[in-house]
Design an enzyme around this catalytic site. Structure first.
Site, PDB file in Angstrom:
ATOM      1  CE  LYS A 124      -3.924   0.263   2.574  1.00  0.00           C
ATOM      2  NZ  LYS A 124      -4.785   0.092   3.796  1.00  0.00           N
TER       3      LYS A 124
HETATM    4  C1  E4P Z   1      -8.044   0.791   3.968  1.00  0.00           C
HETATM    5  O1  E4P Z   1      -7.369   0.075   3.290  1.00  0.00           O
HETATM    6  C2  E4P Z   1      -7.870   1.439   5.040  1.00  0.00           C
HETATM    7  O2  E4P Z   1      -7.116   0.504   6.151  1.00  0.00           O
HETATM    8  C3  E4P Z   1      -9.042   1.953   5.742  1.00  0.00           C
HETATM    9  O3  E4P Z   1     -10.271   1.469   5.141  1.00  0.00           O
HETATM   10  C4  E4P Z   1      -9.310   3.150   6.595  1.00  0.00           C
HETATM   11  O4  E4P Z   1     -10.444   3.114   7.070  1.00  0.00           O
HETATM   12  P1  E4P Z   1     -11.076   4.195   8.271  1.00  0.00           P
HETATM   13  O5  E4P Z   1     -11.548   5.449   7.509  1.00  0.00           O
HETATM   14  O6  E4P Z   1     -11.986   3.520   8.909  1.00  0.00           O
HETATM   15  O7  E4P Z   1      -9.532   4.535   8.989  1.00  0.00           O
END
Ligand code: E4P
Length: 307
Positions: A124
């Site tokens: 990522k």
């Molecule tokens: C995506 O890969 C992220 O880990 C995640 O969806 C972030 O979500 P949040 O807004 O609940 O932190």
């Protein structure tokens, strides 16, 4: 409620050109959802994921530094152990690990290290925001890293995507996945709403404006994509990206992220998301609809007649 503005025939035709999500080479009974949308677990807590993984519902995991910390890691060794356990559990399906380095060379080196932990690792890469950490950083770091990883055949996912332009840039740089954070967009809209503004179509109306505090520019493609008062900004973003990728036959998968409720899940599926990454608090509720429970209790009672 999000409106379905288009037929999904084109999206379908794009998906059938993609690899099957669930190949069933050695099976006589073909999987009925071989190209269906995948569900990933948006958590690093293995106990939350395992039952749904065993049931074939969840087929991948997304993590980020906050989720690894939430799973209990208080130092680097623990974070690495959590990551490696997830990689082993999900193999051959993807585990997404987020880079924590912030310069191009260090990020590429870290990505190579992570990728060495398993063929199912997807890296990522934050699409931008580097200057928010420190002005000395290069704003294009994320896109450059994505391109470098593509050149090395390392799959990556552009994360922290909040508009369709970021998604296209990431796809063109070489990202295999883009992760629009639809819940955070909705949260943002609720706290920065302009009730006086009419809804419109972001594909045709481009304009910048300030948010209600007057302290931050909000691109109209984000605000108007929300449908103004309708507050469906997240699913509309998914629809924009999915439509653009479909129009240009881009095979980068749209990984809808940051869910807050079940409506957003349904709306993102209607909008053409390829993958949804769902937090454990929502995953664990899926089987427990009150009418499912009531129906099950009745069936059980009535079945006693036959036993
Ligand atoms: C995506 O890969 C992220 O880990 C995640 O969806 C972030 O979500 P949040 O807004 O609940 O932190």
């Amino acid at each position: 409620m999000f409106e379905i503005l288009q037929t999904k025939a084109n999206t379908h035709s794009r998906r059938i050109r993609m690899d099957e999500s669930r190949p069933t080479a050695s099976k006589k009974l073909a999987h009925p959802s071989a190209r269906g949308p995948l569900i990933f677990a948006d958590t690093a807590v293995i106990e939350d994921i395992k039952p749904l993984y065993d049931a074939g519902i969840v087929s991948g995991v997304t993590t980020n530094p906050s989720l690894i910390k939430k799973a209990g890691a208080t130092n680097q060794a623990q974070a690495i152990k959590i990551a490696k356990d997830l990689i082993a559990m999900t193999c051959p399906n993807p585990t997404l690990l987020e880079l924590t380095e912030l310069t191009e060379e260090a990020m590429v080196a870290q990505a190579i290290e992570f990728a060495g932990w398993g063929d199912n690792v997807v890296i990522k890469v934050p699409v931008g925001g580097y200057k928010a950490v420190d002005d000395c950083f290069d704003a294009y770091t994320g896109l450059k890293v994505i391109k470098r990883l593509w050149e090395k055949d390392i799959r990556c996912a552009a994360t922290l995507v909040f508009n369709s332009t970021q998604a296209l840039w990431a796809a063109n740089a070489g990202a295999c996945f883009v992760a629009p954070f639809i819940g955070r967009l909705g949260d943002y809209l609720y706290s920065n709403d302009h009730p006086e503004r009419k809804s419109g179509n972001s594909l045709y109306w481009i304009e910048d404006h300030k948010n209600s505090n007057g302290d931050q520019n909000v691109s109209n493609s984000e605000y108007v994509a929300s449908g103004g008062e309708r507050k469906d900004i997240g699913p509309r973003l998914i629809q924009e990206i999915s439509t653009i990728f479909t129009n240009y036959d881009i095979h980068t998968q749209v990984l809808a992220a940051s869910f807050r409720n079940f409506s957003q899940i349904t709306e993102c599926l209607l909008a053409g998301a390829d993958i949804l990454t769902v937090p454990s608090n929502l995953l664990e509720q899926v089987c427990e609809h009150p009418l499912t429970s009531k129906g099950m209790a009745t069936f059980y009672q009535d079945s006693k007649v036959f036993i």
